[in-house]
Design a protein around this motif. Structure first.
Motif, PDB file in Angstrom:
ATOM      1  N   MET A 152       0.686  -1.173   0.117  1.00 53.31           N
ATOM      2  CA  MET A 152       0.286   0.215  -0.093  1.00 53.31           C
ATOM      3  C   MET A 152       0.810   1.236  -0.087  1.00 53.31           C
ATOM      4  O   MET A 152       1.934   1.295   0.568  1.00 53.31           O
ATOM      5  CB  MET A 152      -1.003  -0.094   1.390  1.00 53.31           C
ATOM      6  N   GLN A 153       0.353   2.226  -0.345  1.00 56.37           N
ATOM      7  CA  GLN A 153       0.828   3.661  -0.410  1.00 56.37           C
ATOM      8  C   GLN A 153      -0.016   4.482   0.317  1.00 56.37           C
ATOM      9  O   GLN A 153      -1.273   4.744  -0.121  1.00 56.37           O
ATOM     10  CB  GLN A 153       1.099   4.450  -1.990  1.00 56.37           C
ATOM     11  N   ASN A 154       0.430   4.959   1.550  1.00 53.29           N
ATOM     12  CA  ASN A 154      -0.622   5.609   2.486  1.00 53.29           C
ATOM     13  C   ASN A 154      -2.049   4.973   2.730  1.00 53.29           C
ATOM     14  O   ASN A 154      -2.994   5.694   2.547  1.00 53.29           O
ATOM     15  CB  ASN A 154      -0.676   6.941   2.101  1.00 53.29           C
ATOM     16  N   GLY A 155      -1.855   3.628   3.091  1.00 54.03           N
ATOM     17  CA  GLY A 155      -2.988   2.928   3.308  1.00 54.03           C
ATOM     18  C   GLY A 155      -3.746   2.413   2.298  1.00 54.03           C
ATOM     19  O   GLY A 155      -5.091   1.870   2.335  1.00 54.03           O
ATOM     20  N   LEU A 156      -3.546   2.842   1.117  1.00 53.73           N
ATOM     21  CA  LEU A 156      -4.513   2.334  -0.195  1.00 53.73           C
ATOM     22  C   LEU A 156      -3.571   1.502  -1.163  1.00 53.73           C
ATOM     23  O   LEU A 156      -2.202   1.789  -1.137  1.00 53.73           O
ATOM     24  CB  LEU A 156      -5.130   3.545  -0.726  1.00 53.73           C
ATOM     25  N   ASP A 157      -4.018   0.584  -1.748  1.00 51.40           N
ATOM     26  CA  ASP A 157      -3.326  -0.252  -2.746  1.00 51.40           C
ATOM     27  C   ASP A 157      -2.588   0.657  -3.706  1.00 51.40           C
ATOM     28  O   ASP A 157      -2.987   1.351  -4.049  1.00 51.40           O
ATOM     29  CB  ASP A 157      -4.173  -1.447  -3.401  1.00 51.40           C
ATOM     30  N   THR A 158      -1.085   0.080  -4.058  1.00 50.39           N
ATOM     31  CA  THR A 158      -0.427   0.725  -4.964  1.00 50.39           C
ATOM     32  C   THR A 158      -0.993   0.483  -6.352  1.00 50.39           C
ATOM     33  O   THR A 158      -0.501   1.187  -7.399  1.00 50.39           O
ATOM     34  CB  THR A 158       0.933  -0.062  -5.110  1.00 50.39           C
ATOM     35  N   ALA A 159      -1.904  -0.442  -6.593  1.00 49.60           N
ATOM     36  CA  ALA A 159      -2.662  -0.370  -8.151  1.00 49.60           C
ATOM     37  C   ALA A 159      -1.625  -0.871  -9.270  1.00 49.60           C
ATOM     38  O   ALA A 159      -2.074  -0.289 -10.386  1.00 49.60           O
ATOM     39  CB  ALA A 159      -3.370   0.711  -8.308  1.00 49.60           C
ATOM     40  N   ASP A 160      -0.521  -1.487  -8.979  1.00 55.22           N
ATOM     41  CA  ASP A 160       0.287  -1.860 -10.134  1.00 55.22           C
ATOM     42  C   ASP A 160      -0.007  -3.277 -10.443  1.00 55.22           C
ATOM     43  O   ASP A 160      -1.214  -3.776 -10.092  1.00 55.22           O
ATOM     44  CB  ASP A 160       1.764  -1.696  -9.768  1.00 55.22           C
ATOM     45  N   VAL A 161       0.834  -3.984 -10.917  1.00 54.76           N
ATOM     46  CA  VAL A 161       0.530  -5.152 -11.403  1.00 54.76           C
ATOM     47  C   VAL A 161       1.724  -6.490 -10.935  1.00 54.76           C
ATOM     48  O   VAL A 161       1.828  -7.209 -11.377  1.00 54.76           O
ATOM     49  CB  VAL A 161       0.416  -5.501 -12.821  1.00 54.76           C
ATOM     50  N   SER A 162       2.391  -5.689  -9.879  1.00 57.59           N
ATOM     51  CA  SER A 162       3.619  -6.684  -9.343  1.00 57.59           C
ATOM     52  C   SER A 162       3.264  -7.910  -8.690  1.00 57.59           C
ATOM     53  O   SER A 162       3.985  -8.775  -8.619  1.00 57.59           O
ATOM     54  CB  SER A 162       4.188  -5.461  -8.197  1.00 57.59           C
ATOM     55  N   ARG A 163       1.756  -7.823  -8.237  1.00 56.31           N
ATOM     56  CA  ARG A 163       1.202  -9.116  -7.576  1.00 56.31           C
ATOM     57  C   ARG A 163       1.060 -10.232  -8.554  1.00 56.31           C
ATOM     58  O   ARG A 163       0.832 -11.506  -8.069  1.00 56.31           O
ATOM     59  CB  ARG A 163       0.016  -8.953  -6.718  1.00 56.31           C
ATOM     60  N   GLY A 164       1.081 -10.054  -9.863  1.00 50.87           N
ATOM     61  CA  GLY A 164       0.743 -11.073 -10.765  1.00 50.87           C
ATOM     62  C   GLY A 164       2.076 -11.701 -11.269  1.00 50.87           C
ATOM     63  O   GLY A 164       1.896 -12.801 -11.719  1.00 50.87           O
ATOM     64  N   SER A 165       3.200 -11.077 -11.140  1.00 47.08           N
ATOM     65  CA  SER A 165       4.452 -11.682 -11.941  1.00 47.08           C
ATOM     66  C   SER A 165       5.858 -11.250 -11.285  1.00 47.08           C
ATOM     67  O   SER A 165       5.787  -9.798 -10.858  1.00 47.08           O
ATOM     68  CB  SER A 165       4.508 -11.291 -13.462  1.00 47.08           C
ATOM     69  N   PRO A 166       6.587 -11.917 -11.180  1.00 44.90           N
ATOM     70  CA  PRO A 166       7.860 -11.448 -10.321  1.00 44.90           C
ATOM     71  C   PRO A 166       8.506 -10.327 -11.215  1.00 44.90           C
ATOM     72  O   PRO A 166       9.535  -9.585 -10.494  1.00 44.90           O
ATOM     73  CB  PRO A 166       8.722 -12.834 -10.099  1.00 44.90           C
ATOM     74  N   ASP A 167       8.708 -10.462 -12.498  1.00 46.55           N
ATOM     75  CA  ASP A 167       9.421  -9.159 -13.410  1.00 46.55           C
ATOM     76  C   ASP A 167       8.609  -8.057 -13.229  1.00 46.55           C
ATOM     77  O   ASP A 167       9.199  -7.297 -13.991  1.00 46.55           O
ATOM     78  CB  ASP A 167       9.606  -9.882 -14.763  1.00 46.55           C
ATOM     79  N   HIS A 168       7.360  -7.833 -12.649  1.00 43.45           N
ATOM     80  CA  HIS A 168       6.440  -6.517 -12.605  1.00 43.45           C
ATOM     81  C   HIS A 168       6.956  -5.823 -11.338  1.00 43.45           C
ATOM     82  O   HIS A 168       6.906  -6.270 -10.172  1.00 43.45           O
ATOM     83  CB  HIS A 168       5.144  -6.792 -12.649  1.00 43.45           C
ATOM     84  N   ALA A 169       7.248  -4.518 -11.582  1.00 43.72           N
ATOM     85  CA  ALA A 169       7.688  -3.707 -10.432  1.00 43.72           C
ATOM     86  C   ALA A 169       6.894  -3.143  -9.648  1.00 43.72           C
ATOM     87  O   ALA A 169       5.640  -2.755 -10.027  1.00 43.72           O
ATOM     88  CB  ALA A 169       8.617  -2.590 -11.229  1.00 43.72           C
ATOM     89  N   VAL A 170       7.018  -3.053  -8.396  1.00 43.90           N
ATOM     90  CA  VAL A 170       6.303  -2.401  -7.347  1.00 43.90           C
ATOM     91  C   VAL A 170       6.639  -0.901  -7.540  1.00 43.90           C
ATOM     92  O   VAL A 170       7.605  -0.442  -7.605  1.00 43.90           O
ATOM     93  CB  VAL A 170       6.658  -2.782  -5.786  1.00 43.90           C
ATOM     94  N   THR A 171       5.464  -0.154  -7.419  1.00 41.78           N
ATOM     95  CA  THR A 171       5.300   1.181  -7.861  1.00 41.78           C
ATOM     96  C   THR A 171       5.617   2.154  -6.565  1.00 41.78           C
ATOM     97  O   THR A 171       5.468   3.347  -6.645  1.00 41.78           O
ATOM     98  CB  THR A 171       4.292   1.897  -8.535  1.00 41.78           C
ATOM     99  N   THR A 172       5.955   1.612  -5.379  1.00 34.57           N
ATOM    100  CA  THR A 172       6.151   2.540  -4.268  1.00 34.57           C
ATOM    101  C   THR A 172       7.592   2.924  -4.135  1.00 34.57           C
ATOM    102  O   THR A 172       8.185   2.415  -4.904  1.00 34.57           O
ATOM    103  CB  THR A 172       5.871   1.695  -2.761  1.00 34.57           C
ATOM    104  N   GLU A 173       7.797   4.333  -3.634  1.00 31.95           N
ATOM    105  CA  GLU A 173       9.265   4.905  -3.699  1.00 31.95           C
ATOM    106  C   GLU A 173       9.662   5.082  -2.224  1.00 31.95           C
ATOM    107  O   GLU A 173       8.967   5.925  -1.453  1.00 31.95           O
ATOM    108  CB  GLU A 173       9.296   6.066  -4.641  1.00 31.95           C
ATOM    109  N   THR A 174      10.564   4.145  -1.809  1.00 30.99           N
ATOM    110  CA  THR A 174      10.960   4.411  -0.174  1.00 30.99           C
ATOM    111  C   THR A 174      11.946   5.661  -0.156  1.00 30.99           C
ATOM    112  O   THR A 174      12.181   5.989   1.118  1.00 30.99           O
ATOM    113  CB  THR A 174      11.532   3.151   0.303  1.00 30.99           C
ATOM    114  N   SER A 175      12.775   5.871  -1.043  1.00 28.85           N
ATOM    115  CA  SER A 175      13.751   7.224  -0.869  1.00 28.85           C
ATOM    116  C   SER A 175      13.019   8.508  -0.616  1.00 28.85           C
ATOM    117  O   SER A 175      13.502   9.425   0.254  1.00 28.85           O
ATOM    118  CB  SER A 175      14.370   7.423  -2.110  1.00 28.85           C
TER     119      SER A 175
END
Length: 718
Positions: free
Chosen positions: A105-128
């Motif tokens: 999640m980003q601030n309590g809501l789903d990141t809404a990317d497609v990373s949960r479906g395949s290991p080569d799909h990036a997570v779109t959160t940014e920790t920096s």
């Protein structure tokens, strides 16, 4: 509005403005004792008073561990591992569970990317540019939905302020690294303007292919650099909040652009090509495939205190995300993935009676995903969820009770699907009950029992195609194989009943705190009925009736002369009852004013209940320790993490040898810039240049851990 306990306010006020570099170093040294409220919890839980295991990364600790991917950033946390897709698209694994079982999640809501479906799909959160990262282990479905049956990771930033910052404040940072020629810059600013608070942040990051100790890959080639593992990413966020007497309302816009290589993503099936076509293909392969990702995200948060009698706080969170990424080969888009997602959560906090407090709410979710191109292994789908939840807990000094329930209606539909069932409906129900008990001023125990259900995702239901990232041909639960001949198989609609994944979990923990020392111990056991996972069939995709080769060869060639290297291994999503159990231990010992020791260990065991066969890609046991010496305005640290051999393997899975990684770091806090909390650091990772394979990775034998890496960076505030 985010509420802090009196102790948290006292600690944060004390740490807000260190007077000199010595105090700044001491802040860094003792930050583990800070009490931080979990922003994703509507009932103001902290790490200490939660019955469910929770940890938070923030401040310098988050900056030191920050990596390009969320998985690598969290990979050294107890109970957390990473999928390690060659450092370009690594996702977190919580207690052996990943993918659709871990809510990001980003601030309590789903990141809404497609990373949960395949290991080569990036997570779109940014920790920096994040303020903190919250990790909730174990089933956490009551507030977040059935996609959180394994746990939750919530990345929190300041894009929508819930209070004034007292003027202007900001941060900045940068990093250079040797192993992949990394160049990384980030900055952010938040300022009060009248009754509003404005926030702006951004980052840019570039890295080349990363280096590894020389090894022989699965093709028998000597490799010292992981080809096509580059990253080029940039993003920014603009947010504004309006604050009034009893609440706030804010809106933000975030943009992310990212290109990254996709190692191991090859197309080997080129039978029937002419010599000219084959030569043209060889030229095309020189341009390695890469992903080109774009995401636009709009978020709205608003909260009102005491809006009506009986309601202490009313909060609304909404996000709309427009996501897409293309996988490009030889300058041509081979496959496109898109996701348009709406999410809404309404939460009302109320006082039940005495010291019992509760939160009741609605959670709605609408997702439209499409995949088209040569790797469209799942058809376009639409998923809708409507959930209702109620949480309650006491807020006493010694003994706190926590309980809650959630009911959900889930529908998944693939409108364009012409064969088989194209829509499914599920009604997951979840409940939990736990307690946290301060048995002694220095000792707190916690226990939590949970019943959690998860509906299958659209990919798990409707997949029917080649998935080149995992080098498999996937068949969802809606399909099954039927043997037609000796080497001929048909894919037909499944007649099996598709059930909810149902988890019954137990967490037992203890926290010890005394004179600068602390120790956390957690034991967990999880029985999951109808667990969904990919089962190897032993069938090659070249033997499927729909494969083009069957149209070009006679039956004798199909059966006797077929080259199985041309196809992919067929895997079927199946449901089995499984058991997972393990432990997490971490502690800090302040040996004296200068020396401190931190250590951790974790372990997960996972197998099917009927025949005790092992689940795939389960992380091995780890033991790690860091020894730190602090002297005024500088400190130095050396650490070691040992990963045991993983020989409890699933079908078609090889064992992974043990390995140990040595890391070191030097931090300097310049006294002249103490008011800016400036720190300059030198870091060495994998100091002995150890060749290390990650058991949880789909690219285990082709993309090992990065080799010796030296980096230099700075971070500061104003």
């Amino acid at each position: 509005m985010l509420q802090y306990s009196p102790l948290a306010l006292l600690v944060m006020q004390a740490l807000a403005s260190p007077a000199n570099a010595d105090e700044q170093a001491q802040e860094h040294q003792h930050q583990d004792t800070e009490v931080i409220v979990i922003s994703a919890s509507p009932l103001n839980r902290t790490e200490l008073n939660s019955a469910q295991p929770i940890s938070v990364l923030s401040g310098d600790e988050l900056r030191e561990k920050q990596a390009h991917t969320l998985g690598e950033t969290l990979a050294k946390e107890p109970g957390i591992n990473a999928t390690h897709f060659a450092r370009v698209a690594s996702s977190p694994i919580i207690r052996g569970l990943d993918g659709p079982r871990v809510k990001i999640m980003q601030n309590g809501l789903d990141t809404a990317d497609v990373s949960r479906g395949s290991p080569d799909h990036a997570v779109t959160t940014e920790t920096s540019v994040a303020q903190q990262v919250e990790i909730m282990r174990g089933p956490a479905t009551l507030l977040y939905g059935s996609g959180a049956i394994g746990g939750v990771v919530n990345v929190v930033d300041e894009r929508i302020a819930q209070d004034f910052v007292g003027g202007t404040r900001g941060f900045f940072g940068g990093n250079l690294a040797s192993v992949d020629n990394l160049r990384d810059i980030n900055a952010g600013i938040t300022t009060d303007v009248g009754s509003s608070v404005w926030h702006l942040d951004g980052f840019t990051r570039q890295s080349d292919d990363y280096s590894v100790p020389t090894f022989t890959n699965e093709e028998g080639e000597q490799v010292d650099t992981i080809n096509n593992s580059f990253v080029d990413a940039a993003g920014g966020t603009l947010g504004v909040s309006y604050l009034f007497d009893n609440g706030y309302a804010g809106i933000s816009y975030g943009r992310l652009e990212q290109s990254y290589g996709i190692p191991g993503h090859s197309h080997d099936d080129h039978e029937g090509e002419s010599e000219q076509e084959h030569a043209e293909h060889e030229e095309e392969t020189e341009a390695q495939p890469y992903a080109d990702l774009e995401q636009d995200r709009f978020q709205l948060h608003a909260g009102v205190m005491d809006p009506i009698a009986g309601i202490e706080k009313l909060e609304v969170r909404y996000a709309y995300t427009d996501y897409q990424h293309q996988e490009i080969e030889a300058d041509i888009t081979a496959t496109s993935f898109t996701n348009k997602q709406h999410e809404l959560r309404l939460t009302a906090n109320h006082h039940l009676s005495g010291n019992w407090y509760g939160a009741i709410g609605y959670h709605g979710f609408s997702q439209q995903q499409t995949t088209f191109g040569e790797e469209a292994y799942a058809p376009p789908s639409e998923t809708d969820r409507h959930g209702f939840f109620w949480l309650a807990e006491t807020q006493g000094a010694d003994l706190n009770w926590q309980t809650g329930i959630r009911y959900e209606k889930v529908s998944a539909e693939a409108p364009s699907l012409m064969t088989g069932q194209n829509s499914y409906n599920f009604e997951p129900f979840s409940a939990s009950f736990g307690a946290s008990y301060q048995w002694h001023p220095e000792i707190r125990f916690n226990a939590n029992v949970s019943h959690a259900q998860r509906a299958p995702t659209a990919n798990e239901l409707f997949a029917n195609g080649a998935h080149l990232a995992t080098q498999t041909y996937e068949l969802g639960l809606g399909y099954e194989l039927h043997q037609e001949g000796e080497h001929s198989y048909a894919v037909e609609p499944s007649q099996q009943h598709i059930a909810l994944e149902t988890s019954t979990g137990l967490d037992l923990g203890a926290h010890f705190e005394s004179n600068g020392h602390h120790l956390n111990i957690n034991f967990y056991a999880n029985h999951i009925d109808n667990y969904i996972f990919e089962s190897f069939t032993g069938v090659n995709s070249a033997d499927l009736e729909s494969h083009d080769e069957h149209d070009e060869h006679d039956e004798h060639e199909q059966h006797d002369e077929h080259d199985h290297d041309e196809g992919l291994t067929v895997v079927e999503y199946t449901q089995r009852d499984v058991v997972l159990f393990g432990y997490e231990i971490n502690g800090l010992w302040q040996l004296d004013e200068q020396w401190r020791l931190q250590a951790f260990s974790d372990y997960t065991r996972a197998y099917t209940r009927d025949d005790q066969s092992n689940l795939p890609r389960i992380p091995s046991q780890r033991i790690g320790a860091d020894l730190t010496y602090n002297q005024g305005n500088w400190e130095t640290q050396v650490g070691y993490i040992w990963h045991s051999r993983q020989n409890r393997t699933a079908a078609n899975e090889s064992a992974t040898p043990s390995y140990g990684l040595v890391n070191a770091q030097f931090n300097w806090f310049p006294q002249a810039f103490a008011q800016q909390n400036l720190s300059i650091y030198l870091k060495a990772e994998n100091l002995t240049d150890k060749l290390a394979y990650v058991h949880t990775s789909y690219l285990k034998m082709n993309a090992p851990v990065a080799g010796r890496n030296f980096s230099i960076g700075l971070r500061g505030e104003f």
